[in-house]
Design a protein around this motif. Sequence first.
Motif, mmCIF file in Angstrom:
data_model
loop_
_atom_site.group_PDB
_atom_site.id
_atom_site.type_symbol
_atom_site.label_atom_id
_atom_site.label_comp_id
_atom_site.label_asym_id
_atom_site.label_seq_id
_atom_site.Cartn_x
_atom_site.Cartn_y
_atom_site.Cartn_z
ATOM 1 N N GLU B 121 -16.510 -12.141 29.376
ATOM 2 C CA GLU B 121 -16.370 -10.684 29.263
ATOM 3 C C GLU B 121 -17.709 -10.071 28.849
ATOM 4 O O GLU B 121 -18.159 -9.075 29.405
ATOM 5 C CB GLU B 121 -15.329 -10.314 28.196
ATOM 6 C CG GLU B 121 -13.968 -10.918 28.373
ATOM 7 C CD GLU B 121 -13.290 -10.417 29.628
ATOM 8 O OE1 GLU B 121 -13.081 -9.205 29.727
ATOM 9 O OE2 GLU B 121 -12.994 -11.243 30.509
ATOM 10 N N LEU B 124 -20.265 -9.908 31.653
ATOM 11 C CA LEU B 124 -20.002 -8.851 32.644
ATOM 12 C C LEU B 124 -20.258 -7.466 32.068
ATOM 13 O O LEU B 124 -20.683 -6.556 32.779
ATOM 14 C CB LEU B 124 -18.560 -8.951 33.163
ATOM 15 C CG LEU B 124 -18.281 -10.134 34.090
ATOM 16 C CD1 LEU B 124 -16.816 -10.151 34.508
ATOM 17 C CD2 LEU B 124 -19.164 -10.103 35.336
ATOM 18 N N GLN B 125 -19.995 -7.326 30.767
ATOM 19 C CA GLN B 125 -20.227 -6.009 30.145
ATOM 20 C C GLN B 125 -21.711 -5.624 30.155
ATOM 21 O O GLN B 125 -22.058 -4.459 30.004
ATOM 22 C CB GLN B 125 -19.679 -6.008 28.707
ATOM 23 C CG GLN B 125 -18.152 -5.902 28.673
ATOM 24 C CD GLN B 125 -17.555 -6.404 27.362
ATOM 25 O OE1 GLN B 125 -18.259 -6.540 26.366
ATOM 26 N NE2 GLN B 125 -16.266 -6.689 27.369
ATOM 27 N N GLU B 126 -22.571 -6.618 30.326
ATOM 28 C CA GLU B 126 -24.011 -6.311 30.350
ATOM 29 C C GLU B 126 -24.469 -5.654 31.648
ATOM 30 O O GLU B 126 -25.563 -5.109 31.706
ATOM 31 C CB GLU B 126 -24.816 -7.602 30.130
ATOM 32 C CG GLU B 126 -24.771 -8.119 28.716
ATOM 33 C CD GLU B 126 -25.277 -7.096 27.695
ATOM 34 O OE1 GLU B 126 -26.410 -6.581 27.873
ATOM 35 O OE2 GLU B 126 -24.538 -6.819 26.732
ATOM 36 N N GLY B 128 -22.206 -6.101 35.036
ATOM 37 C CA GLY B 128 -21.417 -6.491 36.206
ATOM 38 C C GLY B 128 -20.673 -5.320 36.821
ATOM 39 O O GLY B 128 -19.466 -5.391 37.004
ATOM 40 N N TYR B 129 -21.386 -4.263 37.090
ATOM 41 C CA TYR B 129 -20.753 -3.049 37.632
ATOM 42 C C TYR B 129 -21.786 -2.160 38.295
ATOM 43 O O TYR B 129 -22.988 -2.329 38.108
ATOM 44 C CB TYR B 129 -20.043 -2.248 36.529
ATOM 45 C CG TYR B 129 -20.808 -2.186 35.220
ATOM 46 C CD1 TYR B 129 -21.898 -1.329 35.063
ATOM 47 C CD2 TYR B 129 -20.453 -2.996 34.135
ATOM 48 C CE1 TYR B 129 -22.608 -1.284 33.873
ATOM 49 C CE2 TYR B 129 -21.154 -2.964 32.948
ATOM 50 C CZ TYR B 129 -22.240 -2.105 32.816
ATOM 51 O OH TYR B 129 -22.945 -2.080 31.637
ATOM 52 N N VAL B 130 -21.293 -1.199 39.078
ATOM 53 C CA VAL B 130 -22.123 -0.116 39.591
ATOM 54 C C VAL B 130 -21.854 1.069 38.667
ATOM 55 O O VAL B 130 -20.699 1.391 38.404
ATOM 56 C CB VAL B 130 -21.725 0.229 41.046
ATOM 57 C CG1 VAL B 130 -22.525 1.411 41.564
ATOM 58 C CG2 VAL B 130 -21.906 -0.992 41.948
ATOM 59 N N SER B 131 -22.898 1.698 38.176
ATOM 60 C CA SER B 131 -22.698 2.754 37.169
ATOM 61 C C SER B 131 -22.280 4.072 37.802
ATOM 62 O O SER B 131 -23.076 5.012 37.896
ATOM 63 C CB SER B 131 -23.970 2.948 36.344
ATOM 64 O OG SER B 131 -24.256 1.767 35.640
ATOM 65 N N VAL B 132 -21.037 4.126 38.259
ATOM 66 C CA VAL B 132 -20.506 5.396 38.770
ATOM 67 C C VAL B 132 -19.307 5.806 37.932
ATOM 68 O O VAL B 132 -18.526 4.962 37.509
ATOM 69 C CB VAL B 132 -20.064 5.303 40.255
ATOM 70 C CG1 VAL B 132 -21.264 5.174 41.162
ATOM 71 C CG2 VAL B 132 -19.080 4.160 40.480
ATOM 72 N N ALA B 157 -17.197 -12.095 45.589
ATOM 73 C CA ALA B 157 -16.254 -11.335 44.754
ATOM 74 C C ALA B 157 -14.942 -12.073 44.561
ATOM 75 O O ALA B 157 -14.127 -11.688 43.725
ATOM 76 C CB ALA B 157 -15.995 -9.962 45.373
ATOM 77 N N GLN B 184 -22.697 -10.450 44.743
ATOM 78 C CA GLN B 184 -21.803 -9.476 45.390
ATOM 79 C C GLN B 184 -22.442 -8.095 45.392
ATOM 80 O O GLN B 184 -22.512 -7.425 46.420
ATOM 81 C CB GLN B 184 -20.456 -9.405 44.644
ATOM 82 C CG GLN B 184 -19.509 -8.325 45.188
ATOM 83 C CD GLN B 184 -18.500 -7.824 44.150
ATOM 84 O OE1 GLN B 184 -18.244 -8.490 43.159
ATOM 85 N NE2 GLN B 184 -17.945 -6.655 44.391
ATOM 86 N N LEU B 185 -22.926 -7.686 44.233
ATOM 87 C CA LEU B 185 -23.447 -6.320 44.122
ATOM 88 C C LEU B 185 -24.837 -6.188 44.765
ATOM 89 O O LEU B 185 -25.189 -5.121 45.268
ATOM 90 C CB LEU B 185 -23.449 -5.881 42.649
ATOM 91 C CG LEU B 185 -22.035 -5.777 42.048
ATOM 92 C CD1 LEU B 185 -22.098 -5.428 40.567
ATOM 93 C CD2 LEU B 185 -21.172 -4.749 42.784
#
Lengths: 646, 247
Positions: B121, B124-126, B128-132, B157, B184-185
């Motif tokens: 967790e 991923l919190q660091e 693992g996302y696109v900032s939208v 993914a 993936q990203l």
Amino acid sequence: MTKLKSNIPHGDLAEKWSHYKSHQKLVNPANKRKIDIIVVGTGLGGASAAASLGELGFNVKAFCYQDSPRRAHSIAAQGGINAAKNYPNDGDSVYRLFYDTIKGGDYRSREANVHRLAEVSGAIIDQCVAQGVPFARDYGGLLDNRSFGGALVSRTFYARGQTGQQLLLGAYSALNRQIKLGRVKMHPRTEMLDVVVSDGRARGIVTRNLVTGEIETHFAHAVVLATGGYGNVFFLSTNAMGSNCSAAWKAYRKGAYFANPAFVQIHPTCIPVHGEAQSKLTLMSESLRNDGRIWVPAKKEDSQAIREGKKRPEDVKEEDRDFYLERRYPAFGNLVPRDVASRAAKERCDAGLGVGTGEAVYLDFKYAIDRLGKNVIEERYGNLFQMYEKIVDENPYNTPMMIYPAIHYTMGGVWVDYELQTTIPGLFAIGEANFSDHGANRLGASALMQGLADGYFVLPYTIQNYLADQFSVKPIPATASDFVKAKKDVEALVEKLMNIKGNESVDSIHKKLGKIMWDNVGMGRTAESLQKAIDEITKLRAHFWKNVRIPGSKEGMNVELEKAIRVADFLELGELMARDALNRNESCGGHFREEYQTPEGEALRDDDKFAYVGAWEFTGDEQVPNLHKEDLNFEFIEVKARNYKE
Amino acid sequence: MDLTLKVWRQKDAKTKGGFQQYSVKNISPDSSFLEMMDVLNEQLNNNNGEPVAFDHDCREGICGMCSLFINGRAHGPDDDITTCQLHMRKFKNGDTIVIEPWRAKGFPVIKDLMVDRSAFEKILQEGGYVSVNTGGVPDGNAIPIGKDDADEAMDAAACIGCGACVATCKNSSAMLFVSAKVSQLALLPQGKIEATRRAKAMVAKMDELGFGNCSNTGACEVECPKGVSIAHIARLNREFLVANLKS
């Protein structure tokens, strides 16, 4: 009997939501920081709501019983998500998605809610794409669509056979970003065991830390239940093992009405039961019905020979195969809605034509492979075929799959108004946990749509209408009497369960409950079977409280205790489901009362008497609950018998 | 079939654990491995014992909650599936089966066969996302993505975050897990914008949480229930190198 207020905005159907948004109360950015919101459950509804509310500036506390929000059972949805984008240019529109959903739900859902759902459906796809959800694309780089049951257009977006996974990981990524930014505080391995009501408003929850066993209280200005459905009351279902009704049930016991509990979806394409040790059922995606043809032998002797292992399905002659869905419903064929397909399978098996154990029908890909080639089928469904082969040990490229209906989804749930608020002010319910959008039957690929619609685009608006005057309410300390009492009640419940020290395991009693439910409150219900269910569940409940055995202690990790708390609630909910089904003297969608059917065996509604939502009010332990009715007024749609024949 | 089970029992994170031997009888070959564990637990329960704690939830191979090292292999002897999808027909009557939790510094045992994977967790919190944020995004078809890239992003993914890669790796490295999200990203235009920052932040967090280095043995790929390829580790290394060159 009071009439429920659904708070549907006035005006033309297509204008209601935009009008609502333009006139609702909002919370200014500085005040948002003073407001705490609890979100229980982190599936598509909960994760998207928690992330969106965090982005808006509220302080969010999110809870899930799993070790990570990413494990919520939305992850297991396979086939896809509907949206009225009309990318394929095949005639789709917001109205058509709205119409199909109302019709698919057999005219037992609220027009305004369903229209809003269809309106925001397109924005969901845009949001997910922006997050990096890898939807299926065609060679030109644009988004691909497939068809699902109950629709004549292709409006379903998908990511192989793992659409739910990808959408949940998208929402989870947005949630992770808010956790990192400090806007959301995540509490995994934590189960909600009660809602705290103070001065008539929901002000917090009581939880049990599943690792330490500690019982704690948490304050918030509003509480959102995103805790999914209650299909596991049947023990065997396609739900995850931990999926449970407890959060919703505790809310019911505190005054939230529970609506249409009898409306349960039985999914037609699941892998049949193998034996006594079976712990859950595995779904084969409805998308398979795009290319698979469903049949049983037309002759009983063929079915019998197959059941006895003397004949292979491949050897049944073409003219001796009964493609019963194509025969009965020429217009929709294998793509009739789930309730219709499930009942038709049961009807053939009851007539002695089932295969396998006698409770299975074939889903055959031979024709699609002949038409399209094995490669195309492998690309479309490869992972599902692999899953089937691992479980059943047969290769579906060579021999037809065996399928049978299984409990999959619950349309019923906590009653909510247009703003998704329950009858307890400040308590909201979203996604499968509420009852609002699918009537008596949900169409395929619409659960993902509703979960994300509620979490991304509906609740973040409507909750503000409630919170607008709440920012001045100071956080209530855990030492306040309402919080102390709620915590004590939960501690007493745990103590009571641990002290039974009986001789039967939780699972054993849960299986007995499941059998009562499946036999009497399942695909075919009668007044007699429902009364029998009520009597038997009442007895089983008493048996549970005398004989259940929970080893270990209340401190630390105790899986049996977790299960016992959940099953205690299922033992109450099961009875309410039977009561609701007994009250509803009609057949509609997934609710099939055998006394009420057409000569052709189709569900026969009674719109004069039952065009209402049945919302039940808790009146005390072992008391008969009160029924409240919300009349369903169809202003914009003509109510008629569902017809998938022409 | 009748089986002998050697199961790791451990009261909690602080207490020392050890193997306990049990026998189970009349197990159907059509049962899943976890259904066999249910039978064991029912038996323990009926004999005043305490059931074995293990993580599981969806039981259809997608939630990533189940784990278990079975006869020395993550998720057991079958390929490309999770423990919950493993069926007893893969074993023979009379077999002895050794069942252990994931063993890695980054995954401390909670109880019996249950481990704490919250380190995943934190990684991923660091990034693992696109900032939208919700709303205000372009139309889905305004971002065309080539089918090959979309398919490869989907391959990455498919990771279910179960931790088999870490449990299998002799260095307890989380590189396959981290690379699946980074790759993936990085393959998608939406994710490219933050690719540099993402790769650096996630790798730094992985190192900080005590996961080991990748020494390219490829064991993780073999045991990954979703067939995530180590080609994604190569892409992560490229992204990481570019990130460091840029800074």
